[in-house]
Design an enzyme around this catalytic site. Structure first.
Site, PDB file in Angstrom:
ATOM      1  N   GLN A  71      47.491  11.562  19.718  1.00 20.57           N
ATOM      2  CA  GLN A  71      48.223  12.237  20.789  1.00 20.57           C
ATOM      3  C   GLN A  71      48.104  13.761  20.685  1.00 20.57           C
ATOM      4  OE1 GLN A  71      52.031   9.471  20.273  1.00 20.57           O
ATOM      5  NE2 GLN A  71      52.025  10.550  22.225  1.00 20.57           N
ATOM      6  N   HIS A  72      48.486  14.410  21.768  1.00 19.71           N
ATOM      7  CA  HIS A  72      48.791  15.858  21.817  1.00 19.71           C
ATOM      8  C   HIS A  72      47.620  16.833  21.773  1.00 19.71           C
ATOM      9  CE1 HIS A  72      52.694  14.208  20.926  1.00 19.71           C
ATOM     10  NE2 HIS A  72      52.399  13.952  19.667  1.00 19.71           N
ATOM     11  N   ASP A 233      48.147   6.715  20.708  1.00 18.99           N
ATOM     12  CA  ASP A 233      47.911   5.670  19.702  1.00 18.99           C
ATOM     13  C   ASP A 233      49.157   4.865  19.360  1.00 18.99           C
ATOM     14  OD1 ASP A 233      49.032   7.877  18.407  1.00 18.99           O
ATOM     15  OD2 ASP A 233      47.453   8.036  16.896  1.00 18.99           O
TER      16      ASP A 233
HETATM   17  O1  LIG Z   1      51.206  13.187  16.698  1.00 18.51           O
HETATM   18  C1  LIG Z   1      51.326  11.982  16.602  1.00 18.51           C
HETATM   19  C2  LIG Z   1      52.424  11.271  17.292  1.00 18.51           C
HETATM   20  O2  LIG Z   1      53.319  12.113  17.946  1.00 18.51           O
HETATM   21  C3  LIG Z   1      50.355  11.223  15.760  1.00 18.51           C
HETATM   22  O3  LIG Z   1      50.709   9.880  15.614  1.00 18.51           O
HETATM   23  C4  LIG Z   1      48.980  11.351  16.328  1.00 18.51           C
HETATM   24  O4  LIG Z   1      48.943  10.554  17.491  1.00 18.51           O
HETATM   25  C5  LIG Z   1      47.900  11.011  15.322  1.00 18.51           C
HETATM   26  O5  LIG Z   1      47.882   9.709  14.892  1.00 18.51           O
HETATM   27  P1  LIG Z   1      46.988   9.121  13.693  1.00 18.51           P
HETATM   28  O6  LIG Z   1      45.600   9.581  13.886  1.00 18.51           O
HETATM   29  O7  LIG Z   1      47.609   9.535  12.439  1.00 18.51           O
HETATM   30  O8  LIG Z   1      47.087   7.632  13.844  1.00 18.51           O
END
Ligand SMILES: O=C(CO)[C@@H](O)[C@H](O)COP(=O)(O)O
Ligand SMILES: Nc1ncnc2c1ncn2[C@@H]1O[C@H](COP(=O)(O)OP(=O)(O)O)[C@@H](O)[C@H]1O
Length: 476
Positions: A71-72, A233
């Protein structure tokens, strides 16, 4: 047999699963690595997706595909569709000061929680845009559209890319839009005023598709598979697990995430819980740390062992590691919001300076931060009855066996798998079916239950020292 594909473009790698749309049976899968770092050229994700698709046997027999992803991340495009600069990822903390500025400008933390579900921290996209406006004004001026990693990959799969234009063809979904800081999960609307507050001017944003709404057709794959809306995700993983009220997912990937699907939005002004949307039309309150599986990776490295070795060592030491406490802020931290913090080891004594104690302290410290996240969800009125442990770190025997004593509940560990990619595949099957509800299958299979009495001392000794950390030295 109709086939669907799901993608997880995560921080460390790209995974692709191909599943039977009707039964959910796994047919084949593939993966490829992503580069390290918190600033990444989006082209590297596209290359990894190509490799992972090829590794999964291609898409020629696939009828629908959805992309889940980290995300983000700030993906900025100019009017031709060229990437303006490398993407800043969710775990890049350089926009921490921008977050504070924006919080002040809107009238404080609760104002952001009310407007977007979340109090701003450096992870949220709008803070990265503000950083861009201030640090790289020439780049900021060139930004004609802002997308997230999964939006950009969906757009690329639809045949767009550098030089093609077509910014109005960008699509996203509720779950990922809710992590931008300029979309409201309550009204389902963009807040272009907040985008402008961050970036300094308005820009094209991806159209937010409904949970089972078909996007464009993919240019990759002989049958031109229909593209689903995709998802962040964590929302994709929730869809794969089929979370019910009372179920909480604890994901140990690069990020440590505690999340649940709820019928009502949250607006936590303390900032511990992000009030995101989910991928099924509901909500996904979520607490996220910057330090999870890589704490285990780093500790294994320090001890000169592999994951299995770390797990064996951790299980040799007693619960509480005889007072040795590791505060795991190795990349700064987001929950709690300490972007410049470093990690720390407390309680060192001759009696506990062994590899086993250090291994145990690393597992416990990482889990204590997640236990704080579970408490933060409870404080928002989220029911916590069953905990599902997923993500790469859940493959560790020590993590599975120690988790109940730290989290205070039994944990269910579904068969290790790629739950984000699986959730994306389930979404693709939903889009293909055209039904109101997602297909009945869940990807979770049978879950192994790990039980154990809670050991409150572990959390008490962690709580006593978790604020005693040094700030990262300037320039590092
Ligand atoms: O920033 C967040 C949720 O807000 C993280 O969950 C990212 O989405 C990255 O996820 P992973 O790569 O660690 O699964
Ligand atoms: N058996 C294991 N024990 C502990 N950590 C593991 C194990 N297997 C994989 N990992 C770690 O899990 C992480 C990858 O998990 P994943 O959920 O795919 O992360 P992400 O989604 O952030 O890319 C890596 O840091 C990896 O070293």
């Amino acid at each position: 047999m109709a086939l669907v594909a799901g993608v997880d473009s995560s921080t460390q790698s790209c995974k692709v699963v191909v599943r039977d749309a009707a039964t959910g049976a796994l047919v084949r899968s593939g993966r490829a690595s992503h580069p390290d770092g918190t600033e990444v050229a989006p082209a590297a994700w596209w290359d990894a997706l190509q490799t992972a698709i090829a590794d999964a046997g291609g898409l020629d027999d696939v009828d629908a595909i959805s992309v889940g992803g980290q995300q983000h991340g700030m993906v900025t495009l100019d009017e031709n569709g060229d990437v303006v600069r490398d993407a800043l990822l969710w775990n890049d903390t350089r926009s921490a000061a921008a977050a504070l500025d924006l919080i002040d400008e809107l009238g404080g933390p609760q104002a952001w929680a009310d407007a977007t579900g979340s109090v701003l921290v450096a992870s949220l996209t709008v803070t990265k845009l503000r950083w861009l406006r201030d640090a790289e004004p020439e780049n900021a001026k060139r930004v004609a559209a802002v997308a997230l990693p999964h939006d950009w990959l969906t757009w690329r799969l639809a045949g767009h890319g550098p030089g093609t234009g077509g910014l109005d063809q960008l699509v996203t979904d509720r779950s990922d839009a809710s992590g931008t800081g300029y979309w409201s999960p309550t009204t389902n609307d963009y807040r272009h005023d907040l985008l402008e507050l961050g970036l300094g001017h308005d820009a094209v944003l991806p159209r937010v598709l409904g949970p089972n709404e078909a996007g464009p057709r993919s240019a990759v794959g002989a049958r031109k598979p229909v593209l689903g809306p995709g998802a962040g995700d964590n929302a994709a993983a929730a869809l794969a697990l089929g979370l019910r009220p009372g179920d909480v997912a604890v994901s140990i990937g690069t990020s440590g995430v505690v999340s649940a699907v709820t019928g009502a939005p949250t607006t936590d002004g303390s900032g511990l819980v992000n009030g995101f949307a989910d991928a099924s039309g509901h909500f996904l309150p979520l607490a996220c740390t910057l330090n999870a599986s890589r704490v285990l990776d780093a500790t294994a490295r320090m001890l000169g062992v592999d994951h299995a070795g770390l797990s064996e060592l951790a299980l040799q030491a007693p619960s509480g590691a005889d007072g040795l406490v590791l505060v795991p802020y190795l990349e700064g931290e987001r929950t709690p919001n300490k972007p410049d913090a470093t990690g720390a080891l407390h309680g060192l004594r001759l009696a506990n300076t062994t590899p086993a104690h250090l291994a145990r302290a690393a597992v416990e410290g990482m889990l204590c931060a997640l236990a704080d996240g579970v408490d933060a969800l409870r404080a928002q009125g989220v029911a916590v009855e069953r905990l599902f442990l997923i993500g790469g770190g859940a493959r560790s025997e020590a993590v599975r066996r120690i988790a109940p004593s730290v989290l205070g509940l039994d944990v269910l560990v579904p068969t290790p798998g790629e739950y984000v990619a699986d959730g994306a595949a389930r979404q693709a099957a939903w889009v293909l079916s055209g039904t109101d509800e997602p297909p009945a299958w869940s990807a979770a299979g049978s879950a192994e239950v790990f039980s154990g009495a809670a050991d409150p001392r572990v959390r008490e000794q962690y709580a006593a020292v978790r604020d005693l950390t040094a700030v990262r030295p300037a320039g590092l």
